[in-house]
Design an enzyme around this catalytic site. Structure first.
Site, PDB file in Angstrom:
ATOM      1  N   GLU A 128      -3.965  -9.036   0.650  1.00 56.14           N
ATOM      2  CA  GLU A 128      -4.374  -8.776   2.036  1.00 56.14           C
ATOM      3  C   GLU A 128      -5.896  -8.788   2.048  1.00 56.14           C
ATOM      4  O   GLU A 128      -6.525  -8.072   1.264  1.00 56.14           O
ATOM      5  CB  GLU A 128      -3.819  -7.422   2.481  1.00 56.14           C
ATOM      6  CG  GLU A 128      -3.702  -7.283   3.968  1.00 56.14           C
ATOM      7  CD  GLU A 128      -3.006  -5.984   4.352  1.00 56.14           C
ATOM      8  OE1 GLU A 128      -1.841  -5.772   3.955  1.00 56.14           O
ATOM      9  OE2 GLU A 128      -3.639  -5.190   5.047  1.00 56.14           O
ATOM     10  N   GLU A 139       0.826  -1.218   0.000  1.00 58.02           N
ATOM     11  CA  GLU A 139       0.000   0.000   0.000  1.00 58.02           C
ATOM     12  C   GLU A 139       0.854   1.260   0.000  1.00 58.02           C
ATOM     13  O   GLU A 139       0.588   2.216   0.751  1.00 58.02           O
ATOM     14  CB  GLU A 139      -0.937  -0.001   1.204  1.00 58.02           C
ATOM     15  CG  GLU A 139      -1.918  -1.147   1.174  1.00 58.02           C
ATOM     16  CD  GLU A 139      -2.969  -1.105   2.286  1.00 58.02           C
ATOM     17  OE1 GLU A 139      -2.911  -0.210   3.138  1.00 58.02           O
ATOM     18  OE2 GLU A 139      -3.848  -1.973   2.275  1.00 58.02           O
TER      19      GLU A 139
HETATM   20  C1  GAL Z   1      -3.992  -2.498   5.559  1.00 59.97           C
HETATM   21  C2  GAL Z   1      -2.506  -2.404   5.846  1.00 59.97           C
HETATM   22  C3  GAL Z   1      -2.136  -3.209   7.073  1.00 59.97           C
HETATM   23  C4  GAL Z   1      -3.084  -2.914   8.191  1.00 59.97           C
HETATM   24  C5  GAL Z   1      -4.480  -3.227   7.738  1.00 59.97           C
HETATM   25  C6  GAL Z   1      -5.526  -3.042   8.796  1.00 59.97           C
HETATM   26  O1  GAL Z   1      -4.441  -1.496   4.753  1.00 59.97           O
HETATM   27  O2  GAL Z   1      -1.785  -2.891   4.767  1.00 59.97           O
HETATM   28  O3  GAL Z   1      -0.825  -2.912   7.456  1.00 59.97           O
HETATM   29  O4  GAL Z   1      -2.960  -1.573   8.506  1.00 59.97           O
HETATM   30  O5  GAL Z   1      -4.784  -2.379   6.676  1.00 59.97           O
HETATM   31  O6  GAL Z   1      -6.804  -3.275   8.266  1.00 59.97           O
END
Ligand code: GAL
Length: 808
Positions: free
Chosen positions: A500, A424
C-alpha cells in the site's frame, strides 16, 4: 450456410440442450421483496410481504441515503493513524443508513424433476451476518459480509413455489469505510444431478510451460461412485486444442494432465484465455458439465530478481480499490467495474488489490479478460480489534472457512497472482499474531500451492523483530518508505512489495496557495489541494514511492492507495462534517481523473503520450500573484509560455523526488489567457504541445458518454461526462451550476456523481451541482431495446441533449 456450419450449429444446439439438462444456473435477480427492520416471522412461507419494496438483486439498501452525520458516528482514536486521544469521527463509514436489520424475500419455482437433483443456493456476498431460510426452515448462516458461501438446499426445496428469506444485520462500529448493506452481490440457484462435479470442484494450473508446449493440470472433485471425466480445452476462438479422458480417481478427485501446443500466454498485455470444458459421464451418460476460463502463465518471486511473469521481471503498477462503486454504492455492476478498469488501463495500471476483502467474481472475470494482475485480500482484522464490532468477533470460528471459500471460488482466475491474509492487522504485535500469520498462510498454501501470500504491514519495526515479516512469502510494506532498506536487510525473502503506497490526498480541480508540501493539511472548504503535495502523517506523495520503485531492484512494485475515491474514510477531514468520502483516489468518486492520474500515467503508460498542465487557468482575483504551474509528462523537459511569454525550460532532475518526476514552474504570476507547454526532446527540439485557456462565463452543457450503445438487459450503464463550457467551447473549471437530468425512451436515470467529498446531494435524485465544472450521469438500460435520450439542463445554460441506444 455451408454443411460444416450446419453441423456445428446442430452440435451447439445439442450441446446446449445436454448442458441445460445436466446443470442449470439461475440467477435470482428479480422478484425480490425488501424491508428494513426486524420481523420475527419474516422467514415463514405465508408471511405477508405484499407491502414490502420490490427490488432487484444485487441491491444496496443504504445508498439511497440520506447522508446523516449521526449514522455510525464513531468516538474513537484511530490508532493506526497515530492517534491516542478519542475524537468524534463523522462520515467514517459514509454517513449512509447501512446500520440495522433488514429482510429480503424471493419466490422461485422448482419442477418435479428438480426434486431428484442436487440444488445449491449460492451467495457471492451478503452484507452482513446473513441468516438464510428456505420454506420456513433455517438453511444456514454466515458472518463476514464479503465472503462467498453456499448451502446444499436439496433437502429444503419443494415442488412448485419455494420461499427464500434472508435476514441481514449490520452493526455500528463494524467498519473503517462504507461497507454497503444488503444482497449486494449475486445470488443464484444451481441445479445439477446427484452425480456431479462439486461446487468449486475444478482446479486448473499450468505447472509446465515452454515455447512449444504447456502442461495444463485439471483436478476435478466429483460426487460420483464410478464414472469418467472428459476434459476438453478450447482456444479463444472456440477451436478445440486438446482433450483427455480419465477414469482414475484418487479419493473424490480426478487428476488430468492436458497438453496445449504452442501455448499463448496470459499477461496484462496479452490477456489470452483458454476454456476448459469438463464433462462427467456415468455409464456413457453425461451427468455434469463445467466450463472454466483459464490462462496459461507462470509467476515467480525470487530473491534478487523479484517478481517475474512468464519469465519477464516486472514491477506491479497497481492500485488498491475498495468495493464500492461510488454513486451505485456496493451493488455490483459489471459495466461500472469495466469502466473503472478501462480508466485504469489508460493510466497504464496493471494490477489491483482488493482492499481489504474478497473481490467480486465479476471484477476477477474482467481482470482476466482485460489484463490486470490481482492481489486478492481477505481481512482487515484478525483476532485483535481495530473497530469495536469488526471481524475479530468472527475470526476464531470463520477465518479458515472464509479463506477456503475465497481460494476455492477464485483459484482459476489467471489474474490472481498473490493472496493477502490481512491488512495492517493489530496482531502484528505479539507472539499470538506471529502464530496466526503462519496458520493463515498455511491454509492458503494448503488450498492453493501455486500462489504466495502477503500481509500489508504498517508495524514494520515490530514485524522485523517478532519474525512476523520473515515468515511471509511476500513481505508487504504499507507506506513507511523510510523503512524499506531496513526491512530488506532484515527480512530473508530478498524483495519487498509496496502493498500500500502514497495515500496522497487531493480534490479534483481544487488548488490551494501557497503551494507547499504538507501533512494533514486542512482547509475551511474541507477540500485538499490538487497540486499533489499533501499526504497524511503516515503517508507520502507519489514521487517518494517512484524513487524506491526506480532505484531499488528488490522492490517488486506498488499498490497505490487508491485508484478511485470511495465512500467513507474522509481523511484528513474525519472530524469535519459534511465530509463523507475519501480524498485518496487518483480519480474521484465519479471516476473523473484528478491531476494525479496524469502523474501516474506519465510513468506507467509507456505507449501513449502524457502532457498534462495544472492548475486550471481561471484565477480571477489572483492577477499578478504567484501561481505555480506543474506539467505531468513522459517527456523529460518542456518550455512553458504564459500568453506567449516564455517562463523558461524545465528539465527533470534528481535534486528532489518532485523534480525527478514533475516539471514545475514555481514563480509563474497569474494573468488570464493561455498557458502553453511545449515538450522538448533531448536535443531541445519541440516534439509536442498543449494549451489551456482561461474560460469565460458558463454558457452551454456538453455531454460525452463512455459508451453510446449499451445492452438492453436492465443492468448496463452508460456513464455520461457532463461539462459546462463557455461561448468558445472552453471548459469552465470552477462552474458549480445546479443541473437537472431527464432520461426518455428505453433507458432510465440511474445516478449522478460530481466527485465532491462534501456533497450531501443524493446520487439517485436527478439533480446535482457541478463540482469543478463537471459531473457524471449514469444512464441505465431497460429490458427493451431502443433509443434513449438524456437531457441535462441548468438555469441560464444552453441544455445538453444526447442520444444513446440499447440493443439485445
Ligand atoms: C492504511 C489502511 C487503509 C486506509 C489508508 C489511508 O493504513 O490500510 O485502509 O485506511 O491507510 O491512508
Amino acid at each position: 450456410m455451408k454443411p460444416t456450419k450446419h453441423l456445428l450449429l446442430i452440435f451447439l444446439i445439442l450441446a446446449q440442450v445436454a448442458y441445460s439438462q445436466v446443470r442449470t444456473v439461475k440467477e435470482l435477480d428479480i422478484n425480490w421483496k425488501f424491508q428494513k427492520g426486524d420481523f420475527e416471522n419474516a422467514f415463514e412461507i405465508n408471511f405477508n410481504d405484499s407491502k414490502w419494496e420490490n427490488v432487484t438483486v444485487p441491491h444496496d439498501w443504504a445508498i439511497y441515503g440520506p447522508f446523516d452525520k449521526e449514522i455510525d458516528k464513531q468516538n474513537v482514536a484511530i490508532v493506526q493513524n497515530g492517534e491516542n486521544i478519542a475524537s468524534e469521527k463523522t462520515g467514517r463509514t459514509g454517513a449512509l443508513p447501512h446500520i440495522g436489520t433488514a429482510w429480503y424475500r424471493n419466490k422461485f419455482t422448482i419442477s418435479e424433476l428438480d426434486l431428484t437433483k442436487k440444488v445449491i443456493l449460492f451467495f457471492e456476498g451478503a452484507m452482513s451476518e446473513p441468516q438464510i431460510y428456505l420454506n420456513g426452515k433455517k438453511v444456514g448462516e454466515w458472518a463476514y459480509g464479503y465472503s462467498y458461501f453456499y448451502f446444499d438446499v436439496s433437502e429444503f426445496i419443494k415442488k412448485g413455489e419455494n420461499t427464500l428469506a434472508v435476514k441481514l444485520t449490520n452493526k455500528e462500529f463494524a467498519s473503517r469505510w462504507y461497507p454497503g448493506a444488503g444482497l449486494y452481490r449475486k445470488v443464484s440457484l444451481i441445479t445439477k444431478n446427484k452425480a456431479n462435479i462439486n461446487q468449486w470442484g475444478t482446479f486448473i494450473t499450468t505447472p509446465f510451460i515452454s515455447k512449444d508446449v504447456a502442461k495444463v493440470n485439471v483436478k476435478t472433485k466429483a460426487s460420483v461412485e464410478n464414472g469418467y471425466l472428459v476434459t476438453t480445452v478450447f482456444d479463444a476462438d472456440g477451436k478445440q486444442v486438446s482433450t483427455d479422458k480419465s477414469s482414475s480417481k484418487f479419493g473424490n478427485e480426478f487428476d488430468q494432465n492436458i497438453k496445449v501446443e504452442n501455448p499463448k500466454l496470459w499477461s496484462p498485455e496479452t490477456p489470452y484465455l483458454y476454456k476448459s470444458v469438463t464433462q462427467l459421464f456415468v455409464n456413457e451418460e453425461l451427468k455434469d458439465e463445467v466450463s472454466t476460463l483459464f490462462g496459461i502463465r507462470e509467476i515467480k518471486y525470487e530473491a534478487k530478481k523479484g517478481f517475474s511473469l512468464n519469465g519477464k521481471v516486472r514491477k506491479f503498477k497497481g492500485v488498491c480499490l475498495h468495493h464500492d462503486l461510488g454513486p451505485l454504492g456496493t451493488a455490483i455492476n459489471k459495466a461500472a467495474l469495466r469502466r473503472q478498469l478501462t480508466i485504469l488501463k489508460d493510466m497504464g495500471c496493471d494490477a489491483i488489490r482488493s482492499s481489504h476483502n474478497m473481490p467480486s467474481i465479476e471484477q476477477l472475470e474482467l481482470c482476466d479478460e482485460m489484463g490486470f494482475m490481482f492481489l486478492a485480500e481477505s481481512f482487515d482484522e484478525w483476532a485483535k480489534p481495530k473497530v469495536k464490532n469488526g471481524y475479530h468477533r468472527f475470526f476464531d470460528d470463520y477465518a479458515e472457512k472464509d479463506i477456503v471459500n475465497l481460494v476455492q471460488a477464485t483459484k482459476n482466475h489467471p489474474s490472481i497472482v498473490m493472496w493477502s491474509s490481512g491488512n495492517e492487522v493489530p496482531d502484528q504485535w505479539g507472539d499470538e499474531g506471529v502464530k496466526r500469520a503462519k496458520w493463515l498462510q498455511d491454509i492458503f498454501h494448503r488450498e492453493d500451492p501455486t500462489r504466495p501470500v502477503t500481509v500489508g504491514m504498517d508495524q514494520v519495526k515490530a514485524t522485523m523483530e517478532s519474525g512476523f515479516g520473515a515468515l511471509l512469502d511476500i513481505p508487504g510494506l504499507n507506506y513507511r518508505v523510510h523503512l524499506y532498506e531496513d526491512a530488506f536487510k532484515k527480512f530473508p525473502q530478498g524483495f519487498i512489495l509496496g502493498s500500500e503506497t502514497a495515500s496522497t490526498v487531493s480534490s479534483r480541480g481544487i488548488y490551494k496557495f501557497p503551494v507547499v508540501q504538507e501533512k494533514n493539511k486542512q482547509y475551511d472548504d474541507f477540500q485538499s489541494s490538487s497540486y499533489d503535495l499533501e499526504a497524511c502523517s503516515w503517508s507520502n506523495v507519489p514521487d517518494e514511492d517512484f524513487v524506491l520503485q526506480d532505484d531499488k531492484p528488490w522492490v517488486i512494485g506498488e499498490f497505490v492507495w487508491t485508484g478511485f475515491d470511495y465512500l467513507g474514510e474522509p481523511t484528513p477531514y474525519d472530524e469535519s462534517w459534511p465530509s463523507r468520502s475519501s480524498y485518496f483516489g487518483i480519480s474521484d468518486l465519479a471516476g473523473l481523473p484528478k491531476d494525479r492520474f496524469y502523474l501516474y500515467r506519465s510513468r506507467w503508460n509507456t505507449t501513449d503520450e502524457t502532457l498534462h498542465i495544472l492548475p486550471h487557468w481561471n484565477w480571477e482575483g489572483r492577477e499578478g500573484e504567484t501561481t505555480p504551474v506543474f506539467v505531468y509528462t513522459n517527456y523529460n523537459s518542456a518550455e512553458l509560455f504564459v500568453n506567449g511569454k516564455s517562463m523558461g525550460v524545465q528539465k527533470k532532475n534528481h535534486s528532489t523526488p518532485q523534480n525527478r518526476y514533475r516539471l514545475m514552474w514555481m514563480d509563474v504570476k497569474y494573468e488570464p489567457g493561455t498557458l502553453k507547454v511545449i515538450a522538448l526532446d533531448d536535443e531541445g527540439k519541440a516534439v509536442s504541445e498543449k494549451e489551456i485557456h482561461t474560460a469565460g462565463k458558463p454558457y452551454k452543457i456538453i455531454l460525452n458518454p463512455d459508451r453510446k450503445t449499451i445492452m438492453a438487459d436492465g443492468k448496463d450503464l452508460s456513464f455520461v461526462e457532463v461539462t459546462v463550457v463557455d461561448k468558445n467551447g472552453i471548459p469552465c473549471p470552477t462552474a458549480t451550476n445546479q443541473l437537472k437530468f431527464k432520461v426518455k425512451g428505453a433507458g432510465t436515470y440511474r445516478a449522478a456523481c460530481n466527485g465532491d467529498a462534501t456533497s450531501l446531494e443524493m446520487f439517485h435524485i436527478p439533480t446535482m451541482k457541478l463540482f469543478s465544472g463537471k459531473l457524471v450521469v449514469l444512464v441505465q438500460s431497460t429490458n427493451q431495446s431502443g433509443n434513449i435520450e438524456l437531457s441535462v439542463s441548468g438555469n441560464g445554460l444552453k441544455s445538453g441533449k444526447l442520444n444513446l441506444s440499447s440493443k439485445n
